[in-house]
Design a protein around this motif. Structure first.
Motif, mmCIF file in Angstrom:
data_model
loop_
_atom_site.group_PDB
_atom_site.id
_atom_site.type_symbol
_atom_site.label_atom_id
_atom_site.label_comp_id
_atom_site.label_asym_id
_atom_site.label_seq_id
_atom_site.Cartn_x
_atom_site.Cartn_y
_atom_site.Cartn_z
ATOM 1 N N CYS A 1 120.536 -10.628 66.653
ATOM 2 C CA CYS A 1 119.640 -11.264 67.624
ATOM 3 C C CYS A 1 120.452 -11.652 68.860
ATOM 4 O O CYS A 1 121.470 -12.333 68.757
ATOM 5 C CB CYS A 1 118.991 -12.500 66.998
ATOM 6 N N ILE A 2 119.980 -11.201 70.023
ATOM 7 C CA ILE A 2 120.741 -11.497 71.244
ATOM 8 C C ILE A 2 120.037 -12.557 72.098
ATOM 9 O O ILE A 2 120.255 -12.615 73.317
ATOM 10 C CB ILE A 2 121.001 -10.210 72.071
ATOM 11 N N CYS A 3 119.219 -13.384 71.463
ATOM 12 C CA CYS A 3 118.534 -14.473 72.189
ATOM 13 C C CYS A 3 119.467 -15.240 73.138
ATOM 14 O O CYS A 3 119.105 -15.481 74.293
ATOM 15 C CB CYS A 3 117.908 -15.467 71.213
ATOM 16 N N GLU B 1 117.360 -4.544 74.979
ATOM 17 C CA GLU B 1 118.718 -4.161 74.589
ATOM 18 C C GLU B 1 119.028 -4.632 73.170
ATOM 19 O O GLU B 1 120.072 -4.294 72.621
ATOM 20 C CB GLU B 1 119.739 -4.768 75.554
ATOM 21 N N CYS B 2 118.132 -5.437 72.594
ATOM 22 C CA CYS B 2 118.353 -5.944 71.242
ATOM 23 C C CYS B 2 117.928 -4.880 70.228
ATOM 24 O O CYS B 2 116.814 -4.351 70.302
ATOM 25 C CB CYS B 2 117.543 -7.232 71.021
ATOM 26 N N LYS B 3 118.817 -4.597 69.280
ATOM 27 C CA LYS B 3 118.533 -3.543 68.287
ATOM 28 C C LYS B 3 117.345 -3.910 67.397
ATOM 29 O O LYS B 3 116.690 -3.053 66.810
ATOM 30 C CB LYS B 3 119.764 -3.302 67.425
ATOM 31 N N LEU B 4 117.064 -5.193 67.275
ATOM 32 C CA LEU B 4 115.979 -5.621 66.387
ATOM 33 C C LEU B 4 114.619 -5.625 67.088
ATOM 34 O O LEU B 4 113.580 -5.720 66.441
ATOM 35 C CB LEU B 4 116.261 -7.030 65.853
ATOM 36 N N PHE B 5 114.642 -5.513 68.417
ATOM 37 C CA PHE B 5 113.408 -5.649 69.208
ATOM 38 C C PHE B 5 112.349 -4.619 68.800
ATOM 39 O O PHE B 5 112.600 -3.408 68.795
ATOM 40 C CB PHE B 5 113.734 -5.472 70.701
ATOM 41 N N ALA C 1 112.715 -4.676 63.551
ATOM 42 C CA ALA C 1 112.788 -5.791 62.587
ATOM 43 C C ALA C 1 112.179 -7.060 63.169
ATOM 44 O O ALA C 1 111.760 -7.955 62.434
ATOM 45 C CB ALA C 1 114.237 -6.033 62.199
ATOM 46 N N CYS C 2 112.143 -7.154 64.496
ATOM 47 C CA CYS C 2 111.663 -8.390 65.116
ATOM 48 C C CYS C 2 110.392 -8.141 65.929
ATOM 49 O O CYS C 2 110.417 -7.386 66.913
ATOM 50 C CB CYS C 2 112.770 -8.958 66.014
ATOM 51 N N THR C 3 109.323 -8.718 65.511
ATOM 52 C CA THR C 3 108.029 -8.602 66.202
ATOM 53 C C THR C 3 107.392 -9.996 66.245
ATOM 54 O O THR C 3 107.834 -10.886 65.514
ATOM 55 C CB THR C 3 107.073 -7.653 65.440
ATOM 56 N N PRO D 1 108.973 -12.796 63.666
ATOM 57 C CA PRO D 1 110.050 -13.007 64.647
ATOM 58 C C PRO D 1 111.380 -13.354 63.984
ATOM 59 O O PRO D 1 111.405 -14.083 63.002
ATOM 60 C CB PRO D 1 109.541 -14.194 65.476
ATOM 61 N N LYS D 2 112.438 -12.804 64.534
ATOM 62 C CA LYS D 2 113.774 -13.133 64.016
ATOM 63 C C LYS D 2 114.466 -14.150 64.913
ATOM 64 O O LYS D 2 115.447 -14.763 64.540
ATOM 65 C CB LYS D 2 114.634 -11.861 63.928
ATOM 66 N N GLY D 3 113.986 -14.285 66.118
ATOM 67 C CA GLY D 3 114.573 -15.257 67.044
ATOM 68 C C GLY D 3 113.481 -15.976 67.812
ATOM 69 O O GLY D 3 112.336 -15.504 67.873
ATOM 70 N N ALA D 4 113.871 -17.085 68.439
ATOM 71 C CA ALA D 4 112.879 -17.916 69.138
ATOM 72 C C ALA D 4 112.237 -17.178 70.316
ATOM 73 O O ALA D 4 111.073 -17.409 70.637
ATOM 74 C CB ALA D 4 113.565 -19.188 69.635
ATOM 75 N N CYS D 5 112.983 -16.285 70.969
ATOM 76 C CA CYS D 5 112.443 -15.622 72.174
ATOM 77 C C CYS D 5 111.258 -14.710 71.845
ATOM 78 O O CYS D 5 110.538 -14.283 72.743
ATOM 79 C CB CYS D 5 113.524 -14.811 72.873
ATOM 80 N N MET D 6 111.091 -14.351 70.571
ATOM 81 C CA MET D 6 109.955 -13.506 70.182
ATOM 82 C C MET D 6 108.768 -14.356 69.733
ATOM 83 O O MET D 6 107.653 -13.858 69.573
ATOM 84 C CB MET D 6 110.386 -12.553 69.049
ATOM 85 N N VAL D 7 108.998 -15.650 69.544
ATOM 86 C CA VAL D 7 107.938 -16.505 69.016
ATOM 87 C C VAL D 7 107.074 -17.076 70.125
ATOM 88 O O VAL D 7 105.851 -16.960 70.132
ATOM 89 C CB VAL D 7 108.549 -17.699 68.230
#
Ligand code: SF4
Length: 373
Positions: free
Chosen positions: A318-320, A332-336, A339-341, A345-351
């Motif tokens: 996560c590159i938050c 640029e985040c590999k999870l975007f 894995a992260c939707t 969400p895997k990080g706060a910026c996706m929430v």
């Protein structure tokens, strides 16, 4: 719709965009940070990005209250409510879904039985305290200067009413120190800033003057509607071309130079500066947040419950933090988007509804051009 359609007029937007196209110099880049997540969403949602010249980039800043809160503070709140039989934790919706320790969130803790309630305002938290005198009610307060006055009002009312079961876990942060930190680090290589609008209604346009002077940075306080953002971008382009480093106020219908004095007085009655506070992405910043004054210590959850300090690393990949500092883009985040939707969400910026990753996912994930910082 009165006062909305006027600021979403496509023809006017295209005309201002043509002026921007005509006025940008082809021999330079224009890197503009929109400090607020609300601007990020407007830029994507209304397709503003597609009207801009190739050499003008929008860089997303740290102005999302949920995103800048370190996961450790959420974990501390989860531990507090899980370890207390008689405690109700109240907070705003976005915070409920942010992953904390062991991928838990307030939502998951609630599903496991913790008494965590989603509220719409600090008044809701007060009402819960009034109706549950046998329980301790903790308001998990977050946000920049926009949400601070309602928290201050809640504490003042609780004090006046002599409420014995209401406290605030204060996580309010301040905009100008974060802006100064971003500019002093120079990491994001900025040419101008689209300044916060809602925050500025409280602290006023004057709050950024020192910062802009010190770092030779043009700033335009911009409203959140598409015409606001496009017009503010034009004003920034002009400042940059003319080598001016001023604070301009595009959002004059709501923001004054000195801000809301009544709200400021209320805030300084209840709060004082916190010497050190950790931000997600920016690290520990001096005098960048507030805490409850000793006079109101009875309403300070950190003092009443000795809330522990917990440090939690972001999930691997996560590159938050880099997104919040304006040095990386969500795509640029590999999870975007994999894995992260927003659903998982895997990080706060996706929430958050103001998070940069959520904006990219909702409005920008099918764009063919990728903006690399
Ligand atoms: S896409 Fe997800 S994992 Fe990647 S930076 Fe954004 S929130 Fe973090």
């Amino acid at each position: 719709m009165k006062y909305v359609d006027e600021f979403r007029d496509g023809n006017k937007a295209r005309k201002i965009a043509e002026l921007i196209q005509a006025e940008v110099r082809s021999d330079r880049q224009y890197r503009l940070m929109e400090f607020c997540g609300g601007h990020t969403h407007a830029i994507f949602r209304f397709g503003i990005i597609d009207l801009m010249p190739k050499n003008l980039q929008f860089i997303h800043g740290p102005g999302c209250p949920v995103c800048v809160l370190p996961a450790g503070r959420i974990e501390a709140a989860i531990k507090l409510v899980e370890n207390s039989e008689n405690l109700i934790l109240c907070t705003y919706a976005d915070l409920m879904r942010v992953p904390a320790g062991k991928r838990d969130s307030l939502n998951r803790a609630k599903a496991h039985g913790a008494d965590i309630r989603m509220i719409y305002s600090s008044t809701d938290a007060l009402n819960i305290a009034r109706h549950n005198p046998e329980k301790q009610v903790v308001f998990f307060a977050i946000g920049f200067e926009t949400t601070t006055p309602p928290t201050a009002a809640a504490i003042k009312i609780a004090h006046q009413e002599g409420l014995k079961n209401f406290t605030v876990f204060c996580n309010h942060v301040e905009t100008p120190p974060a802006m100064a930190h971003i500019l002093s680090s120079g990491e994001a290589h900025l040419d101008g800033i689209l300044g916060p609008s809602h925050v500025s209604t409280i602290i006023g346009s004057h709050a950024y003057t020192e910062c802009c002077k010190q770092y030779f940075m043009p700033l335009v306080i911009a409203g959140f509607e598409p015409l606001d953002v496009i017009q503010s971008t034009l004003l920034l382009v002009r400042q940059i071309n003319e080598r001016r480093f001023e604070v301009e106020n595009q959002y004059r219908r709501a923001v004054t130079e000195s801000g809301n004095k009544k709200a400021q007085a209320l805030m300084s009655e209840i709060f004082e500066q916190r010497p050190l506070f950790e931000w997600r992405g920016l690290g520990e910043l001096e005098n960048s947040a507030i805490q409850i004054k000793n006079k109101f210590a009875d309403f300070d959850a950190e003092k009443r419950f000795a809330i522990e300090h917990i440090e939690i690393a972001d999930i691997k990949g996560c590159i938050c933090p880099a997104v919040l500092r304006g040095v990386s883009n969500p795509n640029e985040c590999k999870l975007f988007g994999a894995a992260c939707t927003p659903e998982d969400p895997k990080g706060a910026c996706m929430v958050s509804s103001e998070g940069a990753c959520a904006a990219y996912y909702s409005y920008g994930r099918y764009r063919t051009e990728v903006t690399n910082l």
